[in-house]
Write a protein that holds these residues in place. Structure first.
Motif, PDB file in Angstrom:
ATOM      1  N   ARG A  20       0.841  -1.204   0.000  1.00 39.77           N
ATOM      2  CA  ARG A  20       0.000   0.000   0.000  1.00 39.77           C
ATOM      3  C   ARG A  20       0.872   1.248   0.000  1.00 39.77           C
ATOM      4  O   ARG A  20       0.595   2.210  -0.698  1.00 39.77           O
ATOM      5  N   TYR A  21       1.939   1.220   0.767  1.00 41.29           N
ATOM      6  CA  TYR A  21       2.828   2.372   0.862  1.00 41.29           C
ATOM      7  C   TYR A  21       3.500   2.629  -0.480  1.00 41.29           C
ATOM      8  O   TYR A  21       3.606   3.766  -0.923  1.00 41.29           O
ATOM      9  N   ASP A  22       3.944   1.582  -1.142  1.00 43.41           N
ATOM     10  CA  ASP A  22       4.636   1.726  -2.414  1.00 43.41           C
ATOM     11  C   ASP A  22       3.724   2.270  -3.510  1.00 43.41           C
ATOM     12  O   ASP A  22       4.174   2.969  -4.409  1.00 43.41           O
ATOM     13  N   LYS A  23       2.425   1.954  -3.444  1.00 46.07           N
ATOM     14  CA  LYS A  23       1.496   2.342  -4.507  1.00 46.07           C
ATOM     15  C   LYS A  23       0.933   3.745  -4.340  1.00 46.07           C
ATOM     16  O   LYS A  23       0.345   4.285  -5.259  1.00 46.07           O
ATOM     17  N   ARG A  24       1.078   4.336  -3.168  1.00 51.34           N
ATOM     18  CA  ARG A  24       0.495   5.660  -2.981  1.00 51.34           C
ATOM     19  C   ARG A  24       1.613   6.691  -2.867  1.00 51.34           C
ATOM     20  O   ARG A  24       2.784   6.363  -2.814  1.00 51.34           O
ATOM     21  N   LYS A  25       1.215   7.927  -2.864  1.00 54.47           N
ATOM     22  CA  LYS A  25       2.201   8.998  -2.764  1.00 54.47           C
ATOM     23  C   LYS A  25       2.928   8.901  -1.422  1.00 54.47           C
ATOM     24  O   LYS A  25       2.319   8.694  -0.388  1.00 54.47           O
ATOM     25  N   LYS A  26       4.212   9.064  -1.453  1.00 55.22           N
ATOM     26  CA  LYS A  26       5.000   8.984  -0.223  1.00 55.22           C
ATOM     27  C   LYS A  26       4.664  10.123   0.743  1.00 55.22           C
ATOM     28  O   LYS A  26       5.003  10.073   1.906  1.00 55.22           O
ATOM     29  N   THR A  27       3.959  11.128   0.262  1.00 55.18           N
ATOM     30  CA  THR A  27       3.620  12.264   1.113  1.00 55.18           C
ATOM     31  C   THR A  27       2.308  12.064   1.860  1.00 55.18           C
ATOM     32  O   THR A  27       1.969  12.857   2.725  1.00 55.18           O
ATOM     33  N   ASP A  28       1.561  11.011   1.525  1.00 55.99           N
ATOM     34  CA  ASP A  28       0.306  10.762   2.234  1.00 55.99           C
ATOM     35  C   ASP A  28       0.586  10.516   3.704  1.00 55.99           C
ATOM     36  O   ASP A  28       1.493   9.778   4.076  1.00 55.99           O
ATOM     37  N   GLU A  29      -0.226  11.105   4.548  1.00 56.65           N
ATOM     38  CA  GLU A  29      -0.051  10.965   5.985  1.00 56.65           C
ATOM     39  C   GLU A  29      -0.644   9.665   6.513  1.00 56.65           C
ATOM     40  O   GLU A  29      -0.192   9.130   7.519  1.00 56.65           O
ATOM     41  N   TRP A  30      -1.646   9.131   5.812  1.00 60.25           N
ATOM     42  CA  TRP A  30      -2.403   7.991   6.329  1.00 60.25           C
ATOM     43  C   TRP A  30      -2.163   6.726   5.528  1.00 60.25           C
ATOM     44  O   TRP A  30      -1.994   6.762   4.320  1.00 60.25           O
ATOM     45  N   VAL A  31      -2.198   5.578   6.194  1.00 58.59           N
ATOM     46  CA  VAL A  31      -2.082   4.287   5.528  1.00 58.59           C
ATOM     47  C   VAL A  31      -3.340   4.016   4.714  1.00 58.59           C
ATOM     48  O   VAL A  31      -3.289   3.488   3.617  1.00 58.59           O
ATOM     49  N   PRO A  33      -5.948   6.343   3.391  1.00 56.28           N
ATOM     50  CA  PRO A  33      -6.506   7.671   3.160  1.00 56.28           C
ATOM     51  C   PRO A  33      -7.952   7.601   2.685  1.00 56.28           C
ATOM     52  O   PRO A  33      -8.397   6.574   2.168  1.00 56.28           O
ATOM     53  N   SER A  34      -8.677   8.691   2.887  1.00 52.41           N
ATOM     54  CA  SER A  34     -10.082   8.749   2.504  1.00 52.41           C
ATOM     55  C   SER A  34     -10.432  10.175   2.124  1.00 52.41           C
ATOM     56  O   SER A  34      -9.701  11.116   2.439  1.00 52.41           O
ATOM     57  N   LYS A  35     -11.570  10.328   1.475  1.00 53.64           N
ATOM     58  CA  LYS A  35     -12.043  11.667   1.136  1.00 53.64           C
ATOM     59  C   LYS A  35     -12.846  12.269   2.273  1.00 53.64           C
ATOM     60  O   LYS A  35     -13.519  13.267   2.107  1.00 53.64           O
ATOM     61  N   SER A  36     -12.774  11.681   3.455  1.00 55.16           N
ATOM     62  CA  SER A  36     -13.504  12.183   4.619  1.00 55.16           C
ATOM     63  C   SER A  36     -12.889  13.490   5.108  1.00 55.16           C
ATOM     64  O   SER A  36     -11.804  13.884   4.674  1.00 55.16           O
ATOM     65  N   ALA A  37     -13.557  14.133   6.022  1.00 54.48           N
ATOM     66  CA  ALA A  37     -13.068  15.402   6.570  1.00 54.48           C
ATOM     67  C   ALA A  37     -11.727  15.229   7.276  1.00 54.48           C
ATOM     68  O   ALA A  37     -10.902  16.140   7.290  1.00 54.48           O
ATOM     69  N   THR A  38     -11.498  14.054   7.848  1.00 59.77           N
ATOM     70  CA  THR A  38     -10.249  13.816   8.569  1.00 59.77           C
ATOM     71  C   THR A  38      -9.108  13.419   7.650  1.00 59.77           C
ATOM     72  O   THR A  38      -7.943  13.497   8.032  1.00 59.77           O
ATOM     73  N   GLY A  39      -9.438  12.959   6.445  1.00 57.39           N
ATOM     74  CA  GLY A  39      -8.414  12.526   5.502  1.00 57.39           C
ATOM     75  C   GLY A  39      -8.070  11.053   5.616  1.00 57.39           C
ATOM     76  O   GLY A  39      -7.237  10.544   4.878  1.00 57.39           O
ATOM     77  N   HIS A  40      -8.674  10.350   6.564  1.00 57.17           N
ATOM     78  CA  HIS A  40      -8.442   8.918   6.714  1.00 57.17           C
ATOM     79  C   HIS A  40      -9.764   8.197   6.942  1.00 57.17           C
ATOM     80  O   HIS A  40     -10.783   8.813   7.216  1.00 57.17           O
TER      81      HIS A  40
END
Length: 71
Positions: A20-31, A33-40
């Motif tokens: 999962r880490y390799d496939k997403r942007k290295k700058t994402d804060e969450w393992v 991520p979501s489009k929710s208000a919290t971002g996860h």
């Protein structure tokens, strides 16, 4: 209870997380991520429905997994 809990992860769980880490942007804060208000992911209802459909399971609740793990 808002207390941290440390649990060991299996080799498979570590592989899934690393993939999962390799496939997403290295700058994402969450393992997860979501489009929710919290971002996860906060409430995994949509993911749970997809899981149930893909596995063909019918009468399983997330709480059942918690009880199984506890025993």
């Amino acid at each position: 209870n808002k207390e941290s809990q440390t649990i060991p992860l299996t080799d498979l769980a570590l592989k899934v997380l690393n993939d999962r880490y390799d496939k997403r942007k290295k700058t994402d804060e969450w393992v997860f991520p979501s489009k929710s208000a919290t971002g996860h992911v906060v409430e995994p209802k949509t993911a749970w429905r997809k899981f149930m459909k893909r596995t063909g399971l019918q009468d399983l609740r997330m709480h059942d997994l918690r009880r199984t793990l506890g025993s």
